[in-house]
Design an enzyme around this catalytic site. Structure first.
Site, short mmCIF file in Angstrom:
data_model
loop_
_atom_site.label_atom_id
_atom_site.label_comp_id
_atom_site.label_asym_id
_atom_site.label_seq_id
_atom_site.Cartn_x
_atom_site.Cartn_y
_atom_site.Cartn_z
N GLY A 177 -43.16 -47.81 139.18
CA GLY A 177 -42.24 -48.05 139.66
C GLY A 177 -42.03 -48.21 140.62
O GLY A 177 -42.88 -48.74 142.16
N HIS A 437 -37.62 -76.99 158.72
CA HIS A 437 -39.17 -77.12 158.73
C HIS A 437 -40.03 -76.23 159.71
O HIS A 437 -39.04 -76.56 161.29
CB HIS A 437 -39.54 -77.96 158.06
CG HIS A 437 -40.87 -78.11 158.05
ND1 HIS A 437 -41.94 -77.66 156.93
CD2 HIS A 437 -41.94 -78.33 159.17
CE1 HIS A 437 -43.65 -77.82 157.49
NE2 HIS A 437 -43.30 -78.53 158.82
P1 NAI Z 1 -38.38 -46.40 138.65
O1 NAI Z 1 -37.32 -46.36 137.36
O2 NAI Z 1 -38.21 -46.96 139.09
O3 NAI Z 1 -40.35 -45.95 137.86
C1 NAI Z 1 -40.18 -45.27 137.57
C2 NAI Z 1 -41.11 -46.18 136.09
O4 NAI Z 1 -42.76 -44.62 135.88
C3 NAI Z 1 -40.98 -46.62 135.49
O5 NAI Z 1 -42.35 -47.81 135.16
C4 NAI Z 1 -42.03 -45.87 133.50
O6 NAI Z 1 -41.90 -46.91 133.15
C5 NAI Z 1 -42.76 -45.02 134.59
N1 NAI Z 1 -42.89 -43.62 133.78
C6 NAI Z 1 -42.01 -43.22 132.96
N2 NAI Z 1 -42.44 -41.63 133.06
C7 NAI Z 1 -43.43 -41.95 132.75
C8 NAI Z 1 -45.01 -41.36 132.56
N3 NAI Z 1 -44.41 -40.04 131.75
N4 NAI Z 1 -46.56 -41.60 132.70
C9 NAI Z 1 -46.72 -42.40 133.56
N5 NAI Z 1 -45.25 -43.65 133.50
C10 NAI Z 1 -44.26 -43.58 133.81
O7 NAI Z 1 -38.60 -45.09 139.13
P2 NAI Z 1 -39.02 -44.72 140.90
O8 NAI Z 1 -39.66 -45.29 141.56
O9 NAI Z 1 -39.04 -43.60 140.68
O10 NAI Z 1 -37.17 -44.47 141.23
C11 NAI Z 1 -36.31 -44.34 141.50
C12 NAI Z 1 -35.06 -45.34 142.47
O11 NAI Z 1 -35.09 -45.74 143.16
C13 NAI Z 1 -35.09 -46.34 141.48
O12 NAI Z 1 -33.87 -46.65 140.79
C14 NAI Z 1 -35.40 -47.12 142.52
O13 NAI Z 1 -33.96 -48.35 142.31
C15 NAI Z 1 -34.71 -46.43 143.47
N6 NAI Z 1 -35.71 -46.90 144.82
C16 NAI Z 1 -35.27 -48.27 145.33
C17 NAI Z 1 -36.12 -48.64 146.47
C18 NAI Z 1 -35.86 -49.99 146.63
O14 NAI Z 1 -34.86 -50.66 146.96
N7 NAI Z 1 -36.80 -50.57 147.53
C19 NAI Z 1 -37.68 -47.95 146.82
C20 NAI Z 1 -37.63 -46.66 145.92
C21 NAI Z 1 -37.19 -46.85 145.01
#
Ligand code: NAI
Ligand code: FAD
Length: 465
Positions: A177, A437
């Site tokens: 993610g 541009h």
């Molecule tokens: P996420 O929900 O973006 O990604 C989690 C990922 O892990 C998903 O793709 C899911 O399919 C996968 N997953 C879940 N269980 C799994 C498993 N057992 N094995 C393999 N894959 C699995 O959550 P993430 O990356 O932890 O981020 C958390 C929150 O923090 C997000 O909601 C995001 O909005 C926020 N965040 C935002 C950022 C930004 O705006 N640039 C940067 C980092 C985090």
């Protein structure tokens, strides 16, 4: 008489809500148990982006691109950590200063609701606060996955990954993610061998498929290994490091890393808060709120990550403003359909509105316009050929329904599309807007033209993959 508001949690949701409430004339108390600025300033948005900024510079210098030949570029990890911490410190001090300037009273300590109008604060100076209005802004925590071996030393979360003693030789990231891809881009640029394990068929599952595929291709070319439709089943400690046992289809594979980063999502942080005593209802671990962010107890609001609607800092702040404006009897506007997301990989990814997959799933009559950045002069100057701008527009009127960008400074460019969607603009209005541009923003006008099949700098009828 002045209303008394107690805001619990000093992250971008809570501190912004506190300042807005003070502007509107309330007596405001803010309770924070750990660090002012919350996850975002201390262990989230800011420190990750500070490291990613250096990672991008390092990558550029190392690859001798842009006509530069420089002696061996080296990372000074300790200085980088100091730089990261000093940026965080300055911003946290800035928040403290703003609270003081707005006469918000800060209480450092853990808040627990005794009843619907009483907040007990434990800590260095325990205090009991009565409140006309309570704003819960208590954030989120990483999801724990129930897999054997997750408690081994070296299995870390994003906070751990921000303060490693040195650059690891290898890193296995569970979850492709936002956190997974940002840390993959970060450590890969620093020379770490990175493997990302994602259970879904695409990385960044909620992002537009074409955009996510472009980013994946780019990161693979830079050396990141992705395993999709793959699940972690166990972590074992071996002499070579930590070994993740991964099921991909019916095959089990082993991937070893010095560290294993678990980045499988975050959940609302609602434990030990006395929510039951106050009568605040939860549904599947999330605080239930209405369109004004009021909980099932009308004078208690819940904003930001803790209502789990969308976990982004700017959404938390916007919800905080909307909640206190409503609570204090003002008109408030919160457009939950038009919230941008930004991912700070290199190239960056950003988007707003619906994806093409969502347009299809909703059975909408839509058109897309895709413009590749290999045909945009400024992108070539910046060394990015693999990006694209994609606009999804209503078929009949051309109203912009969504826009997704992978490319240089996508995270700044998306602001134009956010404004376009807020103003319910059409692609014809984007076309009529003169873009300077050479800029990457010209690609937005070209993507809008593509919705009409009329791009100037792309041959007619040639599809962009
Ligand atoms: P996420 O929900 O973006 O990604 C989690 C990922 O892990 C998903 O793709 C899911 O399919 C996968 N997953 C879940 N269980 C799994 C498993 N057992 N094995 C393999 N894959 C699995 O959550 P993430 O990356 O932890 O981020 C958390 C929150 O923090 C997000 O909601 C995001 O909005 C926020 N965040 C935002 C950022 C930004 O705006 N640039 C940067 C980092 C985090
Ligand atoms: P938080 O920022 O988590 O703040 C909640 C605060 O409440 C904390 O300080 C906590 O100590 C305090 N608290 C909790 N319980 C109590 C209690 N009982 N008493 C007193 N205080 C309490 N979002 C973006 O938009 N852009 C990004 O680039 C981005 N990058 C991220 C990178 C990482 C690694 C992570 C983990 C997250 C990232 N996010 C990003 C998400 C962003 O950090 C959150 O969406 C945002 O911080 C949510 O704000 P909040 O105010 O709801 O909660």
């Amino acid at each position: 008489m002045k209303k008394r508001i107690v805001v619990i949690g000093g992250g971008p949701g809570g501190y912004v809500a506190a300042i807005r409430a003070a502007q509107l004339g309330a007596e405001v108390h803010l309770v924070e148990k750990e660090y002012l600025g919350g996850t975002c300033l201390n262990v989230g948005c800011i420190p990750t982006k500070a490291l990613l900024h250096t990672a991008e510079l390092y990558h550029t210098l190392r690859h001798g691109a842009h006509g530069l030949t420089i002696g061996q570029a080296q990372i000074d990890w300790k200085s980088l950590m100091v730089r990261k911490e000093s940026i965080v410190k300055r911003l946290v001090q800035g928040v403290a200063g703003l609270l003081k300037a707005n006469k918000v009273e800060l209480h450092m300590g853990q808040a627990v609701l005794q009843d619907a109008h009483t907040v007990a604060v434990s800590g260095p100076t325990p205090v009991q606060l009565t409140a006309d209005i309570v704003v819960l802004a208590v954030g989120s925590v990483p999801v724990q996955i129930p897999v054997p071996g997750v408690n081994h030393a070296g299995v870390i979360d994003s906070t751990g990954a921000l303060s490693l003693p040195q650059i690891p030789k290898s890193l296995v990231i569970i979850g492709g993610g936002v956190i997974g891809t940002e840390f993959a881009a970060l450590y890969n640029a620093f020379g770490t061998k990175v493997t990302v394990v994602e259970m879904m068929p695409q990385i960044l599952p909620p992002v537009d498929g074409q955009v996510a595929a472009r980013l994946r291709e780019h990161l693979v070319n830079l050396g990141v290994t992705f395993m999709t439709e793959a699940r972690l089943s166990e972590i074992k400690k071996k002499a070579a490091g930590l070994t993740a046992l991964i099921w991909q289809g019916s095959e089990q594979q082993e991937v070893t890393g010095e560290y294993i980063l678990i980045a499988t999502g975050r959940k609302a942080s609602v434990g030990g808060m006395g929510l039951e005593a106050a009568g605040v209802l939860l549904d599947q671990g999330k605080i239930v709120v209405n369109e004004h962010f009021a909980t099932t107890v009308p004078h208690i609001y819940a904003i930001g990550d803790c209502n789990a609607q969308i976990m982004l800092a700017h959404a938390a702040s916007a919800q905080g403003v909307a909640a206190v404006e409503h609570a204090l009897g003002h008109q408030s506007v919160y457009n939950g359909e038009v919230i941008p997301y930004c991912i700070y990989t290199s190239p960056e990814v950003a988007g707003v509105g619906i994806t093409e997959e969502q347009a299809q799933a909703r059975g909408l009559a839509y058109k897309t316009g895709v413009f590749p950045l290999m045909a945009n002069g400024k992108s070539l100057i910046e060394g990015c050929e693999s990006g694209l701008v994609k606009i999804i527009a209503d078929e009949q009127y051309g109203t912009v329904l969504g826009a997704h960008i992978v490319g240089p400074r996508a995270t700044d460019l998306i602001a134009e599309m956010v404004l376009a969607m807020t103003l319910e603009a059409t692609v014809d209005e984007l076309i009529a807007t003169i873009h300077a541009h050479p800029t990457v923003s010209e690609a937005i006008a070209e993507a809008a033209l593509q919705v009409r099949g009329q791009a100037i700098h792309w041959p007619p009828g040639v599809k962009v993959g």
